[in-house]
Design a protein around this motif. Structure first.
Motif, short mmCIF file in Angstrom:
data_model
loop_
_atom_site.label_atom_id
_atom_site.label_comp_id
_atom_site.label_asym_id
_atom_site.label_seq_id
_atom_site.Cartn_x
_atom_site.Cartn_y
_atom_site.Cartn_z
N ASP A 173 6.70 6.79 9.95
CA ASP A 173 5.66 5.89 10.47
C ASP A 173 4.61 5.61 9.42
N ASP A 224 5.84 3.15 6.92
CA ASP A 224 5.85 1.78 7.43
C ASP A 224 4.46 1.17 7.37
N ARG A 225 3.44 1.96 7.73
CA ARG A 225 2.08 1.45 7.68
C ARG A 225 1.68 1.15 6.24
N ALA A 258 3.62 0.19 3.95
CA ALA A 258 4.34 -1.01 3.55
C ALA A 258 3.63 -2.27 4.01
N GLU A 259 2.81 -2.17 5.05
CA GLU A 259 2.09 -3.33 5.57
C GLU A 259 0.99 -3.79 4.63
N VAL A 260 0.47 -2.90 3.79
CA VAL A 260 -0.58 -3.24 2.85
C VAL A 260 0.06 -3.40 1.47
N PRO A 261 -0.07 -4.60 0.90
CA PRO A 261 0.56 -4.82 -0.41
C PRO A 261 -0.18 -4.07 -1.53
N THR A 268 -9.94 -7.36 7.17
CA THR A 268 -8.61 -6.89 7.56
C THR A 268 -7.54 -7.93 7.20
N ARG A 278 -7.00 -8.06 3.44
CA ARG A 278 -6.28 -6.89 2.96
C ARG A 278 -4.77 -7.08 3.07
N GLY A 279 -4.33 -7.85 4.05
CA GLY A 279 -2.91 -8.12 4.20
C GLY A 279 -2.33 -8.91 3.05
N THR A 280 -3.18 -9.62 2.30
CA THR A 280 -2.74 -10.39 1.13
C THR A 280 -3.12 -9.71 -0.18
#
Length: 136
Positions: A26, A29-30, A32-35, A115, A118-120
């Motif tokens: 888990d 996976d988390r 991996a969500e943040v580049p 937020t 941060r995803g980019t």
């Protein structure tokens, strides 16, 4: 069937290992969500988040712009040195807010904008001082 202590211990150890395996999956996976944290000029960072920067400060030590994209409005700043960046953040955090921090850059906005950025851009989120208790 009667279980012996060694059998119970082995079963407990197997359960712990299974749960630890699930937990580490888990967390992976988390992560991996943040580049990976972005690097580059103010203009390249702005382009990555689809913003046309309105440059407010263009000095040797700091470049700062106001940006707006579909996620909202924010300030984007780049710094010549890590020390200059940290000093700026430490002073700015006294005013509250949310800070997305990368290597020699920072984006400042509300929680939702930071937020989304941060995803980019990746980076670490830092939160400024909460002054809500001081309001009357």
């Amino acid at each position: 069937m009667r279980l012996t202590r060694p059998t119970l211990a082995a079963a407990a150890a197997a359960a712990v290992l299974t749960l630890a395996g699930c937990a580490s999956g888990d967390g992976g996976d988390r992560a991996a969500e943040v580049p990976s944290t972005a690097t580059g000029s103010l203009e390249s960072l702005a382009a990555a988040v689809k913003c046309a920067p309105d440059i407010q400060t263009d000095a040797d030590e700091i470049r700062q712009a106001i940006c707006k994209n579909p996620d909202g409005k924010f300030v984007l700043a780049t710094f010549a040195t890590d020390r200059g960046q940290r000093e700026w953040i430490n002073e700015a955090k006294d005013y509250g807010g949310f800070y997305l921090v990368g290597r020699k850059w920072v984006a400042v906005g509300d929680d939702g904008v930071v937020t989304a950025l941060r995803g980019t851009l990746g980076g670490a989120v830092e939160i400024g001082t909460d002054h809500s208790e001081h309001t009357s």
